[in-house]
Write an enzyme that holds these catalytic residues in place. Structure first.
Site, PDB file in Angstrom:
ATOM      1  N   ASP A  69       0.863  -1.177   0.000  1.00 19.67           N
ATOM      2  CA  ASP A  69       0.000   0.000   0.000  1.00 19.67           C
ATOM      3  C   ASP A  69       0.899   1.226   0.000  1.00 19.67           C
ATOM      4  OD1 ASP A  69      -3.259   0.236   0.814  1.00 19.67           O
ATOM      5  OD2 ASP A  69      -2.061   2.077   0.932  1.00 19.67           O
ATOM      6  N   THR A 121     -13.008  -2.835  -8.938  1.00 19.40           N
ATOM      7  CA  THR A 121     -14.155  -2.728  -9.845  1.00 19.40           C
ATOM      8  C   THR A 121     -13.894  -1.600 -10.828  1.00 19.40           C
ATOM      9  OG1 THR A 121     -15.510  -3.418  -8.020  1.00 19.40           O
ATOM     10  CG2 THR A 121     -16.657  -2.502  -9.921  1.00 19.40           C
ATOM     11  N   PHE A 178     -16.407 -10.159  -5.185  1.00 22.28           N
ATOM     12  CA  PHE A 178     -17.823 -10.130  -4.787  1.00 22.28           C
ATOM     13  C   PHE A 178     -17.905 -10.208  -3.270  1.00 22.28           C
ATOM     14  CE2 PHE A 178     -17.671 -12.009  -9.064  1.00 22.28           C
ATOM     15  CZ  PHE A 178     -18.523 -11.150  -9.745  1.00 22.28           C
ATOM     16  N   ARG A 223     -18.794  -8.954   0.321  1.00 18.32           N
ATOM     17  CA  ARG A 223     -19.621  -8.011   1.076  1.00 18.32           C
ATOM     18  C   ARG A 223     -18.886  -7.612   2.338  1.00 18.32           C
ATOM     19  NH1 ARG A 223     -24.388 -11.809   2.176  1.00 18.32           N
ATOM     20  NH2 ARG A 223     -22.561 -13.143   2.116  1.00 18.32           N
ATOM     21  N   LEU A 281     -34.038  -8.297  -0.689  1.00 17.34           N
ATOM     22  CA  LEU A 281     -35.395  -7.745  -0.808  1.00 17.34           C
ATOM     23  C   LEU A 281     -35.828  -7.127   0.516  1.00 17.34           C
ATOM     24  CD1 LEU A 281     -37.234 -10.491  -2.921  1.00 17.34           C
ATOM     25  CD2 LEU A 281     -36.620  -8.183  -3.642  1.00 17.34           C
ATOM     26  N   GLY A 329     -35.486  -0.624   3.279  1.00 18.75           N
ATOM     27  CA  GLY A 329     -34.729   0.153   4.259  1.00 18.75           C
ATOM     28  C   GLY A 329     -34.501   1.566   3.760  1.00 18.75           C
ATOM     29  N   CYS A 333     -19.720   0.214  -3.227  1.00 18.99           N
ATOM     30  CA  CYS A 333     -19.910  -0.449  -4.524  1.00 18.99           C
ATOM     31  C   CYS A 333     -21.213  -0.102  -5.238  1.00 18.99           C
ATOM     32  CB  CYS A 333     -19.811  -1.950  -4.347  1.00 18.99           C
ATOM     33  SG  CYS A 333     -18.106  -2.489  -4.206  1.00 18.99           S
ATOM     34  N   LYS A 352     -24.068  -0.375   6.599  1.00 23.28           N
ATOM     35  CA  LYS A 352     -24.590  -1.703   6.932  1.00 23.28           C
ATOM     36  C   LYS A 352     -23.878  -2.146   8.206  1.00 23.28           C
ATOM     37  CE  LYS A 352     -22.994  -5.306   4.710  1.00 23.28           C
ATOM     38  NZ  LYS A 352     -22.572  -6.259   3.691  1.00 23.28           N
ATOM     39  N   ARG A 370     -18.953   4.959   3.764  1.00 26.65           N
ATOM     40  CA  ARG A 370     -19.066   5.462   2.394  1.00 26.65           C
ATOM     41  C   ARG A 370     -20.506   5.329   1.884  1.00 26.65           C
ATOM     42  NH1 ARG A 370     -13.855   2.577  -0.343  1.00 26.65           N
ATOM     43  NH2 ARG A 370     -14.396   0.985   1.179  1.00 26.65           N
TER      44      ARG A 370
HETATM   45  C1  UDX Z   1     -12.118  -1.835  -3.520  1.00 22.71           C
HETATM   46  C2  UDX Z   1     -11.912  -1.731  -5.022  1.00 22.71           C
HETATM   47  O1  UDX Z   1     -10.636  -1.347  -5.307  1.00 22.71           O
HETATM   48  C3  UDX Z   1     -12.936  -0.867  -5.631  1.00 22.71           C
HETATM   49  O2  UDX Z   1     -12.739  -0.810  -6.998  1.00 22.71           O
HETATM   50  C4  UDX Z   1     -14.234  -1.520  -5.342  1.00 22.71           C
HETATM   51  O3  UDX Z   1     -15.259  -0.922  -6.016  1.00 22.71           O
HETATM   52  C5  UDX Z   1     -14.455  -1.474  -3.854  1.00 22.71           C
HETATM   53  O4  UDX Z   1     -13.455  -2.184  -3.254  1.00 22.71           O
HETATM   54  P1  UDX Z   1     -11.571  -0.803  -1.295  1.00 22.71           P
HETATM   55  O5  UDX Z   1     -10.648  -1.905  -0.967  1.00 22.71           O
HETATM   56  O6  UDX Z   1     -12.894  -0.795  -0.622  1.00 22.71           O
HETATM   57  O7  UDX Z   1     -11.779  -0.726  -2.855  1.00 22.71           O
HETATM   58  O8  UDX Z   1     -10.895   0.620  -1.132  1.00 22.71           O
HETATM   59  P2  UDX Z   1      -9.971   1.150   0.010  1.00 22.71           P
HETATM   60  O9  UDX Z   1     -10.308   0.511   1.300  1.00 22.71           O
HETATM   61  O10 UDX Z   1      -9.959   2.614  -0.162  1.00 22.71           O
HETATM   62  O11 UDX Z   1      -8.523   0.558  -0.392  1.00 22.71           O
HETATM   63  C6  UDX Z   1      -7.742   0.960  -1.423  1.00 22.71           C
HETATM   64  C7  UDX Z   1      -6.285   0.957  -0.935  1.00 22.71           C
HETATM   65  O12 UDX Z   1      -5.417   1.156  -2.039  1.00 22.71           O
HETATM   66  C8  UDX Z   1      -5.992   2.047   0.089  1.00 22.71           C
HETATM   67  O13 UDX Z   1      -5.397   1.478   1.231  1.00 22.71           O
HETATM   68  C9  UDX Z   1      -4.992   2.945  -0.636  1.00 22.71           C
HETATM   69  O14 UDX Z   1      -4.028   3.537   0.216  1.00 22.71           O
HETATM   70  C10 UDX Z   1      -4.346   1.983  -1.619  1.00 22.71           C
HETATM   71  N1  UDX Z   1      -3.759   2.617  -2.794  1.00 22.71           N
HETATM   72  C11 UDX Z   1      -4.468   3.490  -3.529  1.00 22.71           C
HETATM   73  C12 UDX Z   1      -2.458   2.275  -3.150  1.00 22.71           C
HETATM   74  O15 UDX Z   1      -1.794   1.484  -2.494  1.00 22.71           O
HETATM   75  N2  UDX Z   1      -1.930   2.843  -4.281  1.00 22.71           N
HETATM   76  C13 UDX Z   1      -2.606   3.743  -5.019  1.00 22.71           C
HETATM   77  O16 UDX Z   1      -2.077   4.237  -6.011  1.00 22.71           O
HETATM   78  C14 UDX Z   1      -3.927   4.079  -4.641  1.00 22.71           C
HETATM   79  C1  UDX Z   2     -21.539  -5.264  -2.294  1.00 25.02           C
HETATM   80  C2  UDX Z   2     -21.783  -6.602  -3.035  1.00 25.02           C
HETATM   81  O1  UDX Z   2     -22.880  -7.301  -2.410  1.00 25.02           O
HETATM   82  C3  UDX Z   2     -20.525  -7.468  -3.033  1.00 25.02           C
HETATM   83  O2  UDX Z   2     -20.735  -8.630  -3.808  1.00 25.02           O
HETATM   84  C4  UDX Z   2     -19.333  -6.670  -3.574  1.00 25.02           C
HETATM   85  O3  UDX Z   2     -19.459  -6.471  -4.963  1.00 25.02           O
HETATM   86  C5  UDX Z   2     -19.184  -5.349  -2.847  1.00 25.02           C
HETATM   87  O4  UDX Z   2     -20.420  -4.618  -2.868  1.00 25.02           O
HETATM   88  P1  UDX Z   2     -21.421  -4.416   0.212  1.00 25.02           P
HETATM   89  O5  UDX Z   2     -21.515  -3.054  -0.406  1.00 25.02           O
HETATM   90  O6  UDX Z   2     -20.341  -4.685   1.185  1.00 25.02           O
HETATM   91  O7  UDX Z   2     -21.297  -5.544  -0.924  1.00 25.02           O
HETATM   92  O8  UDX Z   2     -22.787  -4.715   0.973  1.00 25.02           O
HETATM   93  P2  UDX Z   2     -24.214  -5.356   0.596  1.00 25.02           P
HETATM   94  O9  UDX Z   2     -24.508  -6.394   1.600  1.00 25.02           O
HETATM   95  O10 UDX Z   2     -24.295  -5.753  -0.815  1.00 25.02           O
HETATM   96  O11 UDX Z   2     -25.201  -4.130   0.873  1.00 25.02           O
HETATM   97  C6  UDX Z   2     -25.156  -2.946   0.093  1.00 25.02           C
HETATM   98  C7  UDX Z   2     -26.206  -1.987   0.546  1.00 25.02           C
HETATM   99  O12 UDX Z   2     -27.513  -2.447   0.258  1.00 25.02           O
HETATM  100  C8  UDX Z   2     -26.201  -1.677   2.041  1.00 25.02           C
HETATM  101  O13 UDX Z   2     -26.405  -0.303   2.239  1.00 25.02           O
HETATM  102  C9  UDX Z   2     -27.360  -2.484   2.578  1.00 25.02           C
HETATM  103  O14 UDX Z   2     -27.917  -1.951   3.751  1.00 25.02           O
HETATM  104  C10 UDX Z   2     -28.331  -2.391   1.412  1.00 25.02           C
HETATM  105  N1  UDX Z   2     -29.296  -3.495   1.382  1.00 25.02           N
HETATM  106  C11 UDX Z   2     -28.874  -4.760   1.129  1.00 25.02           C
HETATM  107  C12 UDX Z   2     -30.647  -3.234   1.570  1.00 25.02           C
HETATM  108  O15 UDX Z   2     -31.055  -2.074   1.791  1.00 25.02           O
HETATM  109  N2  UDX Z   2     -31.537  -4.272   1.474  1.00 25.02           N
HETATM  110  C13 UDX Z   2     -31.142  -5.568   1.222  1.00 25.02           C
HETATM  111  O16 UDX Z   2     -32.015  -6.430   1.148  1.00 25.02           O
HETATM  112  C14 UDX Z   2     -29.777  -5.812   1.048  1.00 25.02           C
END
Ligand code: UDX
Ligand code: UDX
Length: 438
Positions: A30, A123, A153, A155, A254, A257, A264, A325, A332
């Protein structure tokens, strides 16, 4: 296999720790030096159930190490996962900011010697893997490599289980050689070969986006059904359960909320919407879902105000839950970030409690009084709003809460007391959920 994971956030760190747990030799990288320092000291910068133990065990076994230097980290590796963030570049416009992904591609390009597989885990919009391929070839025409797309994928809150027991593993690959390496990487997982879906690069990128778009549409549908049920005095919760029992529909995602949030769904729906518009193939359902979800928060504000008899200025609202959640510290795109400021603007005073999200929330919403427990948050409150369905909110001593509160209104935006609502009302509360109105 020796593998580097670049980006040690929610996705990179979980993936790295789980791969190490399966016996691979993992280097998590990182650019955030502070994060790496904390990880080296055994601190986990995020809250994800089970992660701490896996990281600890694998660091102790020497299979998991942390570095801030990409050059050093990728020496002798067979595979490099790119798991850096892809945030929205201009708010609301739907473009994922690809500068970090492309930045990593540029940085690793001159360093590639022996055959290496570069795997996109972040993503990304469709076509990104092709662009990563071009970037590396332009910088280092001699580089011996393949680019693979392997979307996550996971969560938040159940990421480790999702990693260890995936429904499917999608691998976008353009060569047999890279596909073989991907099979080798995932071979310790107890998945059958037909759970590994091998497709081309663009298709793999598309699978991720349409999966999240479809799940978002399901949630929006459930929310609209809930609104309708309230108007026509039907029980929307029971109706959705009965509908979901049809195997063709499925009962998951389903739950009505306050709208979907997180890192994501909001981003991925906008990304695929944009791709559709640019390609001249509009995804009208996705477009409608985005619009409905963004209006959802205002709908919840109206619900709370209505429950409180239209006057909220000077009133105290206890808010339980801030994260998007449960089982995460991630805020975020959390509905709380829109709903609470809107209530504050209308004169309400908020007292909030969240098991893991308060540190982050304090940086974002300053004019809230943060409390150390659910009970403290409820002291003197006119109304209690349940924003996130943390388990610890399911077993509250509601009699105690009733005595602590000034008012008697509960607005349960996650329906956690739906089944027990008669008991809740017997205690003396006026109980308002989402999707039913008696
Ligand atoms: C991930 C995926 O990358 C994103 O595309 C997806 O949609 C959600 O999940 P996430 O792991 O949740 O993102 O993001 P975050 O927790 O912000 O982690 C990204 C990390 O990459 C951070 O620790 C950041 O410091 C690091 N980073 C970023 C690098 O090491 N190099 C860079 O150039 C940019
Ligand atoms: C999502 C995807 O599910 C996972 O596969 C990956 O691509 C990352 O993004 P995440 O964002 O961690 O995961 O949470 P998820 O459980 O999918 O919930 C997303 C949002 O939908 C939350 O705000 C949750 O509260 C809401 N939700 C989910 C509802 O409002 N109703 C539901 O029935 C399910």
């Amino acid at each position: 296999m020796r593998i580097a994971i670049i980006g040690s956030g929610y996705v990179g760190l979980v993936s790295g720790a789980c791969f190490a747990n399966f016996g691979h030799e993992i280097i998590c990288v990182d650019k955030n030096k502070e994060k790496i320092k904390r990880l080296k000291n055994g601190e986990i910068p995020i809250y994800e159930p089970g992660l701490k133990t896996i990281v600890k065990e694998n660091v102790a076994s020497g299979r998991l190490i942390f570095m801030d230097n990409i050059q050093e980290a990728i020496q002798g590796v067979k595979a490099i996962f790119i798991a850096v963030g892809t945030p929205e570049s201009r708010r609301g416009e739907g473009y994922a900011d690809m500068k970090y992904v492309f930045g990593v591609a540029k940085e690793i390009a001159p360093l590639i010697k022996d055959y290496t597989v570069i795997i996109d885990k972040s993503t990304v919009p469709v076509g990104t893997a092709d662009r990563v391929n071009e970037i590396i070839s332009e910088i280092n025409p001699q580089a011996n490599f393949d680019v693979v797309s392997n979307p996550e994928f996971l969560r938040e809150g159940s990421a480790i289980e999702d990693f260890e027991r995936p429904d499917r593993i999608v691998v976008g690959a353009n060569s047999e050689k890279s596909l073989e390496i991907m099979n080798e990487i995932y071979s310790p997982l107890n998945v059958s070969r037909n759970q590994i879906v091998a497709v081309d690069l663009r298709t793999a990128e598309m699978v991720k986006l349409i999966s999240n778009a479809f799940l978002s549409i399901k949630i929006v549908f459930a929310n609209e059904v809930a609104d309708l049920a309230e108007k026509i005095h039907a029980d929307g919760i029971k109706a959705l359960i009965a509908m979901g029992m049809d195997g063709r529909i499925g009962e998951k995602f389903l739950h009505p909320g306050p709208g979907y949030g997180g890192s994501c769904f909001p981003k991925d729906t906008k990304s695929i919407e944009k791709t559709g518009q640019e390609a001249g193939a509009h995804l009208t359902l996705v477009e409608a879902a985005i619009k409905a979800n963004s209006g959802r928060k205002a709908g919840m504000v109206r619900k709370i105000i209505e429950a409180m008899g239209e006057k909220i200025s000077g009133k105290k609202i206890a808010c339980l839950g801030l994260t998007f959640k449960p089982n995460t510290d991630d805020l975020r795109e959390s509905p709380a970030l829109v709903i609470l400021p809107s209530l504050i603007e209308k004169g309400a005073q908020i007292r909030a409690y969240d098991p893991k999200g308060m540190e982050e929330s304090k940086k974002i919403i300053k004019d809230i009084k943060y409390r150390n427990s659910s009970y403290e948050a409820c002291e003197g409150a006119d109304c209690l709003v349940i924003m996130t369905e943390w388990d610890e909110f399911r077993g509250l001593d509601l009699k105690k809460i009733k005595n602590l509160m000034k008012g008697n209104i509960i607005v349960d935006l996650r329906n956690i007391y739906y089944k027990k609502r008669k008991n809740v009302e017997d205690i003396g509360f006026e109980y308002i959920g989402v999707g039913f109105k008696e």
